[in-house]
Design an enzyme around this catalytic site. Structure first.
Site, PDB file in Angstrom:
ATOM      1  N   HIS A 139       0.841  -1.194   0.000  1.00  0.00           N
ATOM      2  CA  HIS A 139       0.000   0.000   0.000  1.00  0.00           C
ATOM      3  C   HIS A 139       0.875   1.242   0.000  1.00  0.00           C
ATOM      4  O   HIS A 139       1.828   1.346   0.771  1.00  0.00           O
ATOM      5  CB  HIS A 139      -0.918   0.026   1.228  1.00  0.00           C
ATOM      6  CG  HIS A 139      -1.649   1.319   1.399  1.00  0.00           C
ATOM      7  ND1 HIS A 139      -1.371   2.215   2.416  1.00  0.00           N
ATOM      8  CD2 HIS A 139      -2.636   1.884   0.657  1.00  0.00           C
ATOM      9  CE1 HIS A 139      -2.167   3.271   2.290  1.00  0.00           C
ATOM     10  NE2 HIS A 139      -2.937   3.086   1.242  1.00  0.00           N
ATOM     11  N   SER A 140       0.574   2.196  -0.881  1.00  0.00           N
ATOM     12  CA  SER A 140       1.236   3.491  -0.931  1.00  0.00           C
ATOM     13  C   SER A 140       2.757   3.320  -1.038  1.00  0.00           C
ATOM     14  O   SER A 140       3.254   2.750  -2.006  1.00  0.00           O
ATOM     15  CB  SER A 140       0.836   4.315   0.293  1.00  0.00           C
ATOM     16  OG  SER A 140       1.187   5.668   0.127  1.00  0.00           O
ATOM     17  N   PHE A 141       3.528   3.783  -0.035  1.00  0.00           N
ATOM     18  CA  PHE A 141       4.968   3.592  -0.063  1.00  0.00           C
ATOM     19  C   PHE A 141       5.326   2.106  -0.136  1.00  0.00           C
ATOM     20  O   PHE A 141       6.273   1.717  -0.820  1.00  0.00           O
ATOM     21  CB  PHE A 141       5.609   4.230   1.176  1.00  0.00           C
ATOM     22  CG  PHE A 141       7.004   3.767   1.443  1.00  0.00           C
ATOM     23  CD1 PHE A 141       8.039   4.120   0.599  1.00  0.00           C
ATOM     24  CD2 PHE A 141       7.283   2.953   2.532  1.00  0.00           C
ATOM     25  CE1 PHE A 141       9.339   3.679   0.832  1.00  0.00           C
ATOM     26  CE2 PHE A 141       8.562   2.507   2.776  1.00  0.00           C
ATOM     27  CZ  PHE A 141       9.596   2.874   1.931  1.00  0.00           C
TER      28      PHE A 141
END
Length: 299
Positions: A139-141
């Site tokens: 998720h995300s980073f």
């Protein structure tokens, strides 16, 4: 932090203040740690343990039984954001999540790390835990790390799930160009002694992202991470890839997802209605109905 560290590119999306942080010296609480005599670590009440990887103490949690699944969290969060998902998917998978260095209760990295350093840490932890190959959800980073992991080490990744993942640079708008100019000006005046440093601090306070301002000892890492454009490595991904995105995500907008869908061979995209950057939390029911078949989880 040297003055050259000022930057105002886009934030690493969907971040939050570091939870359960260390004491600033790279140490973490002893709960769930080993006794230093080579015995297996004793889990903390929440089921987490600590492993020493590359000289860093890393907090992790493994639950469930079945095919291995590794969860990679976003910048500024921790493995705790995945707990409901891990408990659910743990009915069919052996789910491992962990705090990246500098996040949650893991040690700080020894210096400014790039994405590749986080990839190396992930591989080393997998080896430490006896995980030869796993499906990976980022998720995300964590999506940044998952992208480079799958591209460079396909033998370690079974299937790839990217959820509101970072890695596509933001569009260069007029506002962003103005911020970049202000950043360079702040760097220049910051070299003019204490008065210049005072001006520099004021400029930074106005133009820098909250993520940068809150990064503390991770500022150098934060800048190294967000400056890397991952589009060139996306075509190298050969494992089955599923993109799951919130249609209201303002941090990594759906246009980023469409770019990844175009660049990653065979990738497919699902936009979750009325979901933002944490789409797996905003619409977990629909998220699980989509991700479970992809991971070959029996219903």
């Amino acid at each position: 932090m040297p003055s050259a560290a000022i930057s105002v590119p886009t934030t690493e999306p969907g971040t939050a203040p570091r939870a359960g942080s260390s004491d600033g010296q790279g140490t973490v609480p002893s709960a769930g740690s080993s006794d230093g005599q080579g015995k297996a670590p004793t889990p903390a009440p929440d089921g987490t343990r600590f492993a020493t990887v590359g000289g860093l103490r890393i907090r992790y949690r493994t639950m469930g039984k079945g095919a291995p699944l590794v969860l990679l969290h976003g910048w500024g969060t921790s493995l705790d954001t995945f707990r409901p998902m891990a408990e659910d998917l743990g009915r069919f998978h052996t789910v491992t999540s962990f705090d990246f260095p500098g996040h949650g209760q893991s040690d700080l990295p020894p210096g400014a790390w790039a994405v590749d350093d986080f990839v190396g840490l992930t591989l080393d932890l997998m080896a430490e835990l006896g995980i030869e190959k796993a499906s990976v959800l980022g998720h995300s980073f964590g999506g940044r790390v998952a992208i480079k992991l799958a591209a460079a080490h396909p033998e370690k990744v079974d299937r790839l799930v990217l959820v509101d993942a970072a890695g596509v640079p933001p569009a260069q708008t007029v506002r962003r160009r103005l911020k970049r100019f202000a950043s360079r000006f702040a760097n220049s005046v910051g070299r003019l002694g204490q008065p210049g440093q005072a001006v520099r601090r004021k400029i930074v306070a106005r133009i820098a992202s909250p993520d940068y301002m809150n990064a503390g000892p991770l500022r150098g890492t934060f800048l190294a991470v967000i400056r890397e454009d991952l589009r060139p490595v996306m075509p190298l991904i050969k494992v089955p890839t599923f993109l799951i995105w919130g249609d209201l995500d303002e941090d990594t907008p759906p246009s980023d997802a469409r770019t990844m869908e175009r660049l990653i061979p065979g990738a497919r995209l699902l936009l979750l209605k009325s979901a933002g950057h944490f789409s797996y939390l905003d619409q977990y029911g629909r998220f699980r109905l989509a991700v479970m078949p992809f991971l070959a989880v029996p219903e």
